[in-house]
Design a protein around this motif. Sequence first.
Motif, mmCIF file in Angstrom:
data_model
loop_
_atom_site.group_PDB
_atom_site.id
_atom_site.type_symbol
_atom_site.label_atom_id
_atom_site.label_comp_id
_atom_site.label_asym_id
_atom_site.label_seq_id
_atom_site.Cartn_x
_atom_site.Cartn_y
_atom_site.Cartn_z
ATOM 1 N N ARG A 188 0.806 -1.225 0.000
ATOM 2 C CA ARG A 188 0.000 0.000 0.000
ATOM 3 C C ARG A 188 0.840 1.276 0.000
ATOM 4 N NH1 ARG A 188 -5.648 -1.310 -0.382
ATOM 5 N NH2 ARG A 188 -5.951 -3.337 0.630
ATOM 6 N N LYS A 189 2.091 1.174 -0.352
ATOM 7 C CA LYS A 189 3.041 2.281 -0.228
ATOM 8 C C LYS A 189 2.544 3.590 -0.854
ATOM 9 C CE LYS A 189 7.617 3.567 -1.976
ATOM 10 N NZ LYS A 189 8.800 3.069 -2.726
ATOM 11 N N LEU A 190 2.128 3.569 -2.100
ATOM 12 C CA LEU A 190 1.714 4.800 -2.780
ATOM 13 C C LEU A 190 0.429 5.362 -2.180
ATOM 14 C CD1 LEU A 190 2.474 3.929 -6.528
ATOM 15 C CD2 LEU A 190 3.969 4.931 -4.802
ATOM 16 N N THR A 191 -0.460 4.485 -1.765
ATOM 17 C CA THR A 191 -1.704 4.915 -1.126
ATOM 18 C C THR A 191 -1.410 5.587 0.209
ATOM 19 O OG1 THR A 191 -2.739 2.942 -2.088
ATOM 20 C CG2 THR A 191 -4.026 4.165 -0.468
ATOM 21 N N LEU A 192 -0.534 4.986 0.995
ATOM 22 C CA LEU A 192 -0.170 5.538 2.294
ATOM 23 C C LEU A 192 0.511 6.893 2.142
ATOM 24 C CD1 LEU A 192 1.150 2.236 3.891
ATOM 25 C CD2 LEU A 192 -0.920 3.466 4.596
ATOM 26 N N ASP A 193 1.377 7.016 1.151
ATOM 27 C CA ASP A 193 2.049 8.300 0.905
ATOM 28 C C ASP A 193 1.038 9.383 0.521
ATOM 29 O OD1 ASP A 193 4.458 7.167 1.515
ATOM 30 O OD2 ASP A 193 5.195 7.061 -0.543
ATOM 31 N N TYR A 194 0.013 9.002 -0.220
ATOM 32 C CA TYR A 194 -1.050 9.957 -0.589
ATOM 33 C C TYR A 194 -1.766 10.441 0.666
ATOM 34 C CZ TYR A 194 -5.311 11.773 -2.776
ATOM 35 O OH TYR A 194 -6.363 12.578 -3.176
ATOM 36 N N TYR A 195 -2.082 9.518 1.574
ATOM 37 C CA TYR A 195 -2.769 9.895 2.809
ATOM 38 C C TYR A 195 -1.904 10.786 3.702
ATOM 39 C CZ TYR A 195 -6.228 6.222 1.771
ATOM 40 O OH TYR A 195 -7.217 5.453 1.201
ATOM 41 N N LEU A 196 -0.597 10.561 3.694
ATOM 42 C CA LEU A 196 0.318 11.307 4.563
ATOM 43 C C LEU A 196 0.699 12.675 4.002
ATOM 44 C CD1 LEU A 196 2.787 8.458 5.638
ATOM 45 C CD2 LEU A 196 1.329 9.773 7.194
ATOM 46 N N SER A 197 0.637 12.822 2.684
ATOM 47 C CA SER A 197 1.207 14.002 2.030
ATOM 48 C C SER A 197 0.720 15.348 2.567
ATOM 49 C CB SER A 197 0.986 13.925 0.509
ATOM 50 O OG SER A 197 -0.392 13.855 0.201
ATOM 51 N N PRO A 198 -0.553 15.531 2.950
ATOM 52 C CA PRO A 198 -0.969 16.849 3.455
ATOM 53 C C PRO A 198 -0.282 17.247 4.770
ATOM 54 C CG PRO A 198 -2.880 15.521 2.847
ATOM 55 C CD PRO A 198 -1.695 14.615 2.870
ATOM 56 N N TYR A 199 0.279 16.269 5.467
ATOM 57 C CA TYR A 199 0.847 16.534 6.791
ATOM 58 C C TYR A 199 2.374 16.633 6.783
ATOM 59 C CZ TYR A 199 -3.856 14.889 7.743
ATOM 60 O OH TYR A 199 -5.220 14.728 7.732
ATOM 61 N N LEU A 200 2.977 16.456 5.623
ATOM 62 C CA LEU A 200 4.437 16.537 5.512
ATOM 63 C C LEU A 200 4.791 17.759 4.671
ATOM 64 C CD1 LEU A 200 5.218 12.750 4.812
ATOM 65 C CD2 LEU A 200 5.088 13.920 7.016
ATOM 66 N N LYS A 201 5.221 18.822 5.338
ATOM 67 C CA LYS A 201 5.452 20.095 4.657
ATOM 68 C C LYS A 201 6.673 20.043 3.739
ATOM 69 C CE LYS A 201 3.221 22.853 8.259
ATOM 70 N NZ LYS A 201 3.394 23.924 9.286
ATOM 71 N N ASN A 202 7.733 19.430 4.192
ATOM 72 C CA ASN A 202 8.963 19.316 3.384
ATOM 73 C C ASN A 202 9.426 17.857 3.353
ATOM 74 O OD1 ASN A 202 9.490 22.216 2.817
ATOM 75 N ND2 ASN A 202 9.655 22.321 5.058
ATOM 76 N N PRO A 203 8.698 16.989 2.646
ATOM 77 C CA PRO A 203 9.022 15.551 2.674
ATOM 78 C C PRO A 203 10.429 15.229 2.209
ATOM 79 C CG PRO A 203 7.461 16.073 0.911
ATOM 80 C CD PRO A 203 7.554 17.293 1.774
ATOM 81 N N GLY A 204 10.978 16.046 1.311
ATOM 82 C CA GLY A 204 12.323 15.792 0.807
ATOM 83 C C GLY A 204 13.399 15.953 1.867
ATOM 84 N N LYS A 205 13.097 16.682 2.936
ATOM 85 C CA LYS A 205 14.066 16.919 4.006
ATOM 86 C C LYS A 205 13.921 15.939 5.169
ATOM 87 C CE LYS A 205 14.555 21.871 3.042
ATOM 88 N NZ LYS A 205 14.460 23.243 3.612
ATOM 89 N N ILE A 206 12.912 15.093 5.093
ATOM 90 C CA ILE A 206 12.683 14.114 6.164
ATOM 91 C C ILE A 206 13.491 12.858 5.872
ATOM 92 C CG2 ILE A 206 10.942 12.749 7.396
ATOM 93 C CD1 ILE A 206 8.849 14.784 6.520
ATOM 94 N N GLU A 207 14.169 12.341 6.873
ATOM 95 C CA GLU A 207 14.974 11.137 6.689
ATOM 96 C C GLU A 207 14.102 9.959 6.258
ATOM 97 O OE1 GLU A 207 18.350 10.343 9.458
ATOM 98 O OE2 GLU A 207 17.408 11.928 10.647
ATOM 99 N N ASP A 208 14.683 9.073 5.457
ATOM 100 C CA ASP A 208 13.927 7.938 4.909
ATOM 101 C C ASP A 208 13.267 7.106 6.007
ATOM 102 O OD1 ASP A 208 14.632 8.684 2.372
ATOM 103 O OD2 ASP A 208 16.248 7.224 2.163
ATOM 104 N N TRP A 209 13.998 6.841 7.073
ATOM 105 C CA TRP A 209 13.463 5.960 8.110
ATOM 106 C C TRP A 209 12.240 6.566 8.800
ATOM 107 C CZ3 TRP A 209 12.964 7.152 13.249
ATOM 108 C CH2 TRP A 209 13.747 8.202 13.773
#
Length: 454
Positions: A61-82
């Motif tokens: 469900r990776k892509l679905t979960l990322d869609y659900y999380l996206s509104p709450y992550l302001k700068n996802p590129g700066k967040i560590e992978d883990w």
Amino acid sequence: MKTTTTTKTRNVREVTLDILLQIEKNQAYSNLLLNSAIKHHQVSSIDVGLLTEIVYGTIQRKLTLDYYLSPYLKNPGKIEDWVVILLRMTLYQMHYLTRVPDRAAIFEAVEVAKKRGHKGIASMVNGVLRSVQRAGIRPIDCKDDMEQLSIETSFPLWLVKRWVGQYGLEETRQLCEATLQHPISSARVNRSIHSVDEVLKKLADEDIIAQRGELSVDSVTIDKGNFIHTTAYQEGFLTIQDESSMLVTRALGIKENEVILDSCAAPGGKTTHIAELLQNTGKVVAVDLHEHKVKLINEQVARLNLSNVETLVMDSRKLLDHFKKETFDRILVDAPCSGLGVIRRKPDLKYQKNEKDIKALASIQSTILESVVPLLKKGGTLVYSTCTMDKEENDEVVERFLESHPSFERDRELIERLPNKIRGNAIYKDGQIQILPHHFGTDGFFIACLRKRV
């Protein structure tokens, strides 16, 4: 004094995070990593089920979960992978696992974040997950149908577009949705020495709840228990195999005393099925490029007490250097492929493959076919199969082969060797079938049967 070291047992969420991070960074195989981690971290039998569910479910469900999380992550590129993976796997538990309370999932995530990072990261993880909990899961709303399907079923958009072009939108939707379901646990009965009913009784004696398979006459499916731990398995009564895969060997139309080539044989499921159908007569030559994979074949042959299998470590494209022309009555080319038909069992595959991989594999598949053709006797049968659903690796490979080999024709009797359920359910035409996951709840498989004219 000699000291011994023991591996520290770790929290199941920490182990889950490590596995998912390795898959994301190193494109490691989920099934191999999972088995290794369970042993290495001494995961208790109680937690194995939860670990497996979270690992596979989060990947599926990776892509679905990322869609659900996206509104709450302001700068996802700066967040560590883990951290992203921790959020992803926790949201999976909150949204898809009813037996895990939200508060427990969030608490565990925050504790892992504290151990692995610092208070700031733990606070961010807590804040994001609490925000999702309060707001609820937002509906998926994309303007484009294919993008909508990509997010809903967590398939890369390029692959959705590709399959819609090959199968249409509705068939692709059913295909993708089916891969999100848990795979059926099935096994092939060694019917050369035991009947299906005998094996079912033996399994029942070991408290395994099983029944006849719905697609293959050789199969049993399990409702409760584990085949691997039974004496029935250890004594060679059965082999773990998907029902659609069992049809490949039936497609060959095997007769006793024949000499048959399995040109891409590891790990040996189809090789041993051929040997069983030969009823301890004739011979099946099983070839694989890698010595460690041929070892796996030999282990299965020994467990099943088969005496008519010869194994060979060799590149199938060089077999003409080893065998005389027209040596074999039948040849199976179960070709190396993208494996997209087994995504239910290996969900990481859908993010690791690309269109260049498919094109390269199609070229290899054609080369293998070209190489083994001279080894087939006139009037002999050639079966080409893959555990994928892409037409470039399947239909197009067969079409090119037939165009360049007028001495071959499609074997239209193939349908007579396969279960009646195939008619009207799988995609059948002129001596070939394409089974998609939603047709029978099995892996996706392609089988083409060709005959060399006399």
